[in-house]
Design an enzyme around this catalytic site. Structure first.
Site, PDB file in Angstrom:
ATOM      1  N   PHE A  95      -6.411  -6.318  -1.266  1.00 41.01           N
ATOM      2  CA  PHE A  95      -7.621  -5.972  -0.334  1.00 41.01           C
ATOM      3  C   PHE A  95      -7.777  -7.211   0.439  1.00 41.01           C
ATOM      4  CE2 PHE A  95      -8.186  -3.149  -4.138  1.00 41.01           C
ATOM      5  CZ  PHE A  95      -8.274  -2.074  -3.383  1.00 41.01           C
ATOM      6  N   THR A 126       0.647  -1.089   0.073  1.00 41.86           N
ATOM      7  CA  THR A 126       0.139   0.238   0.035  1.00 41.86           C
ATOM      8  C   THR A 126       0.781   1.288  -0.021  1.00 41.86           C
ATOM      9  OG1 THR A 126      -1.776  -1.176   1.205  1.00 41.86           O
ATOM     10  CG2 THR A 126      -1.799   1.143   1.372  1.00 41.86           C
ATOM     11  N   CYS A 157      -3.138  -1.972   8.901  1.00 42.19           N
ATOM     12  CA  CYS A 157      -3.451  -1.117   7.635  1.00 42.19           C
ATOM     13  C   CYS A 157      -4.421   0.208   8.096  1.00 42.19           C
ATOM     14  CB  CYS A 157      -4.526  -2.209   6.911  1.00 42.19           C
ATOM     15  SG  CYS A 157      -3.398  -3.574   5.924  1.00 42.19           S
ATOM     16  N   LYS A 192      -7.052   2.186  -3.120  1.00 45.12           N
ATOM     17  CA  LYS A 192      -6.756   1.376  -1.561  1.00 45.12           C
ATOM     18  C   LYS A 192      -6.747   2.248  -0.355  1.00 45.12           C
ATOM     19  CE  LYS A 192      -5.040  -1.659   1.042  1.00 45.12           C
ATOM     20  NZ  LYS A 192      -5.901  -2.687   1.559  1.00 45.12           N
ATOM     21  N   LYS A 230      -8.046  -9.604   3.833  1.00 48.53           N
ATOM     22  CA  LYS A 230      -8.167  -9.451   5.224  1.00 48.53           C
ATOM     23  C   LYS A 230      -7.234 -10.601   5.966  1.00 48.53           C
ATOM     24  CE  LYS A 230     -12.508  -9.828   4.997  1.00 48.53           C
ATOM     25  NZ  LYS A 230     -12.770  -9.828   3.522  1.00 48.53           N
ATOM     26  N   ALA A 243     -19.973  -1.423  16.874  1.00 50.08           N
ATOM     27  CA  ALA A 243     -19.136  -0.560  17.666  1.00 50.08           C
ATOM     28  C   ALA A 243     -18.150  -1.619  18.494  1.00 50.08           C
ATOM     29  CB  ALA A 243     -20.036   0.115  18.611  1.00 50.08           C
ATOM     30  N   GLY A 244     -17.082  -1.057  19.134  1.00 53.25           N
ATOM     31  CA  GLY A 244     -16.111  -1.887  19.624  1.00 53.25           C
ATOM     32  C   GLY A 244     -14.899  -0.942  20.361  1.00 53.25           C
TER      33      GLY A 244
END
Ligand code: NAD
Length: 487
Positions: free
Chosen positions: A156, A121, A271, A215, A158, A263-264
């Site tokens: 992309f 990236t 990244c 990106k 994860k 939420a967290g």
């Protein structure tokens, strides 16, 4: 096709293994000798579900090899991927030294037409810089006629589902220069990715700058959704609303969708934090303020302290003699990646306030040692109070509260009776909203979540502000001992 992938980390190793799986002949290069030796011997330097199997299969079949020596790996290569790290420098901008160094090394080895693919990236303009650096090396060697093309193919995937993401991508973004070399590169990249496009064409072709920006825009958008929900959750708390109900209510709108609305305790990883900061820096250099992204970043920084804010609310600021269990260290489930993990902020803040911390993570405990020690400036006093448990329930012994930081599956349905029996005080601070507050209340557990009407949660059991005897034994060696032992 003969392919070289430079960088054997989360992106490079997955790229190399998956391209070998498609039948290509791939050499994965890394300058870290230990990493390469481990891979050659069948070891795995990172935890990524399923990666070990794909690597072993292709290594055994002779399609995937590992090398610390770029020149030999480059022989007859048609496509070279650059997948090395781009960590932030002091001001948040992406550090391109590894990318540019690899570019110069590649240039020294070019013989036939080669496509150089930026998979790291990198800020807009990097492909042009890579090309300029390569051209300078080639010219200095008197090989001005050497043809090559630099394309941008941002990744992309994860962590945690990297193989699946690479093998079944939503889209493949490729930026090619509008030159004859770019045309040749497009033809080669089309052949390379043809297996992914059989069902329908997933490739989105564009110019190089747009691919580079895509990106950053994607990560900034995802990070913004998270910070938006966290900000909304903090408001919900004060208003007596439940953010989980709000999430379902807005996610059902097809214009919004359900993804990335949880939420967290903040986003982390390698990244989102670094890419949002780099985007802000890129804009700042052009005299532009990325106001939405900057707010996203600020909200996230504050949200990483959300769990400790609950702790302070319940126990006060001085935590000497109190013990906290922490479930989850990795920045998200299914990875051992500790980069910018919210657990690091929570643990450092608890230890700085004098608490004992006993942490458990199914895979990231080894990877966590060095970053946690670094966060605490190797302070023995703090490190002596940080322990790791072999089992999630062991971490609970005599704990005054449990902080759930990472939503690993193994934490989703604990035996709440066993949990209550082991803890000194049955208090759960749920940083990922994985539990049902009503169920916990029925089990006699005090519950705090993120945006879950915490102000209205009934607290029948008194919080023992005075339980400061530091009683109970901690069966595991503190982190400081672990570091001493491994030094
Ligand atoms: N991790 C992710 O989920 C993810 C997803 C998409 C994109 N990216 C981007 O991909 C890039 C790589 O990320 P990562 O997570 O794989 O990083 P990483 O730190 O896991 O791996 C980078 C690897 O590159 C090697 N390396 C560095 N300099 C080198 C050099 N000069 N020669 C050879 N090897 C060298 C390092 O030793 C390391 O093994 C970054 O730009 C990142 O932003 C990462």
């Amino acid at each position: 096709m003969k392919i070289t992938v430079v960088g054997a980390g989360y992106v490079g190793l997955v790229t190399a293994a998956c391209l070998a799986e498609l039948g290509h002949q791939v050499t994965n290069v890394d300058h870290d000798d230990d990493r390469i030796r481990a891979l050659q011997a069948g070891g795995m330097p990172i935890f990524e579900p399923g990666l070990d199997v794909v690597v072993a299969r292709n290594h055994a079949a002779g399609r995937l090899s590992f090398s610390a020596w770029l020149p030999s790996a480059m022989r007859d290569t048609q496509v070279v991927f650059i997948a090395v790290g781009t960590p932030p420098v002091e001001d948040g901008a992406a550090d391109l030294q590894h990318v540019l160094k690899v570019a110069r090394q590649i240039a020294g080895q070019l013989r036939d037409f080669t496509v150089v693919v930026n998979k790291s990236t990198v800020p807009v303009g990097t492909a042009a810089r890579v090309e300029a650096e390569m051209r300078a090396v080639i010219t200095s060697q008197g090989r001005e006629r050497q043809a090559f093309a630099v394309v941008s193919n941002p990744e992309f995937l994860k962590e945690g589902s990297a193989i699946e993401d690479f093998m079944r991508p939503d889209r493949i973004v490729i930026g090619v220069p509008q030159t004859p070399e770019g045309g040749r590169a497009r033809e080669i990249m089309s052949r390379l990715y043809a297996p992914f496009n059989r069902h329908h064409d997933r490739t989105i072709w564009m110019d190089v700058a747009s691919a580079e920006l895509t990106k950053y825009a994607a990560n900034a958008m995802l990070a913004t959704r998270i910070s938006f929900m966290n900000e909304m959750a903090n408001l919900a708390d004060q208003l007596g609303a439940d953010i989980d109900a709000v999430r379902r209510g807005i996610g059902a709108d097809s214009r919004i969708g359900h993804g990335f609305l949880y939420a967290g305790t903040g986003y982390g990883g390698s990244c989102f934090p670094k890419d949002t900061r780099a985007l802000i820096q890129t804009a700042a250099r052009l005299g532009l303020a990325m106001q939405v992204v900057a707010a996203t970043e600020r909200v996230n920084m504050a949200q990483k302290s959300a769990l400790v804010r609950h702790v302070v609310d319940l126990f006060g600021n001085a935590l000497e003699g109190l013990r906290f269990a922490v479930w989850g260290l990795a920045f998200k489930p299914n990875t051992d990646d500790m980069r910018d993990a919210p657990s690091r902020v929570a643990i450092a803040e608890l230890l700085k306030r004098g608490a004992q911390v006993v942490a458990y993570d199914p895979v990231a405990m080894r990877a966590a040692h060095a970053p946690l020690a670094g966060d605490l400036d190797q302070a023995t006093d703090s490190l002596n109070r940080l322990h790791f448990a072999d089992d999630p329930y062991d971490a609970l012994n005599d704990a005054d509260a449990l902080l759930v930081v990472t939503e690993w599956k193994c934490f989703q349905n604990p035996d709440f009776d066993a949990l209550v029996r082991r803890m000194r005080q049955p208090i759960i601070i749920d940083g990922r909203n994985i539990y049902d507050p009503a169920q916990l209340y029925d089990n006699g557990i005090v519950y705090r979540g993120i945006g879950r009407r915490n102000r209205l949660t009934r607290t029948d059991r008194p919080i023992a502000h005075t339980a400061r005897s530091a009683a109970g034994t901690v069966p595991h060696a503190p982190l400081s001992a672990g570091i001493a032992a491994s030094a």
